[in-house]
Design a protein around this motif. Sequence first.
Motif, PDB file in Angstrom:
ATOM      1  N   GLU A   1       0.850  -1.187   0.000  1.00 14.86           N
ATOM      2  CA  GLU A   1       0.000   0.000   0.000  1.00 14.86           C
ATOM      3  C   GLU A   1       0.891   1.245   0.000  1.00 14.86           C
ATOM      4  OE1 GLU A   1      -3.935   1.880   2.053  1.00 14.86           O
ATOM      5  OE2 GLU A   1      -2.706   0.529   3.240  1.00 14.86           O
TER       6      GLU A   1
ATOM      7  N   ASP B   1      -1.240   6.981  -1.738  1.00 10.76           N
ATOM      8  CA  ASP B   1      -2.625   6.713  -2.143  1.00 10.76           C
ATOM      9  C   ASP B   1      -3.598   6.918  -1.003  1.00 10.76           C
ATOM     10  OD1 ASP B   1      -1.721   5.968  -4.587  1.00 10.76           O
ATOM     11  OD2 ASP B   1      -1.635   3.822  -4.103  1.00 10.76           O
ATOM     12  N   LYS B   2      -3.062   7.069   0.188  1.00 15.74           N
ATOM     13  CA  LYS B   2      -3.894   7.107   1.374  1.00 15.74           C
ATOM     14  C   LYS B   2      -4.223   8.549   1.747  1.00 15.74           C
ATOM     15  CE  LYS B   2      -3.681   5.533   6.089  1.00 15.74           C
ATOM     16  NZ  LYS B   2      -3.132   4.674   7.102  1.00 15.74           N
TER      17      LYS B   2
END
Length: 261
Positions: free
Chosen positions: A32, A36-37
């Motif tokens: 992750e 993108d968070k």
Amino acid sequence: MKSKKIIALTLAVIMAVVGVIFAGCSNKAEKEDPKDKTYIIYSDNAFAPFEYLDEATNEYVGVDMELLAAIAKDQGFKYEVHNEGFDPSLGAVQSGQADGMIAGMTITDERKEIFDFSDGYFENGQVLTVGVNTGIESLEDLKGKSVAVKAATMGADYAQSIKDQYGFSINTYEGSDQMYQSVTSGSNVACFEDYAVITYAINTGNVNLKTVGEGVNPAYYGFAVKKGTNPELIEMFNKGLANIKANGEYEKILAKYGYQA
Ligand code: GLN
């Protein structure tokens, strides 16, 4: 013989499938990308000039808000800020509801047991602050009187640590604004607040109070996450902070609110 072979083969297939599923899961977690968070950051709501509501724009502004914006831009991460107050921010980070907090939060050894901190970005201590007509000139004058503190702050800890010695009682408030108000209205004779914060409030004419004596326990403010979580966020904060110090942006933000870097 044949059935044993089939069982062995079936087992092997099952194990392979399970293996693939597990690998898929852990890969996903590892891969992750922090970029993108959208990180959820909690903050105080009435702690000028670090974070406060600009009534003209209805936006929260201040040193912390601008430092975070500049650092996130430099490092390319997304975030949203929830200005909920200091004690609620501590709770939100602890419960995992927030990824981190920036709230003029002092880095202390005690807090390091439950939070991981960024590098320090501003030094501040606490100071005794009194109503202008109370005649309080020292800690000794607090004997038999009541003093206001803000929940879960360094000022509250300090007051607690000396209250028996000086013989005063403590009333606790959720926000700095309510704490100041309780002193200007005469419900309490004094409060303990971060030096640079109360000085800003007095100098801008926002509160009619005065400080007494020197500040105590000077220490640095830091950005915090729950201990052991979001290490990449601390890393990005530190890198971004170093970059905005190097390119002059940090100094500019502080100067805008009347502080020297
Ligand atoms: N610096 C103080 C502390 O960390 C106060 C922070 C605040 O009131 N936002 O306890």
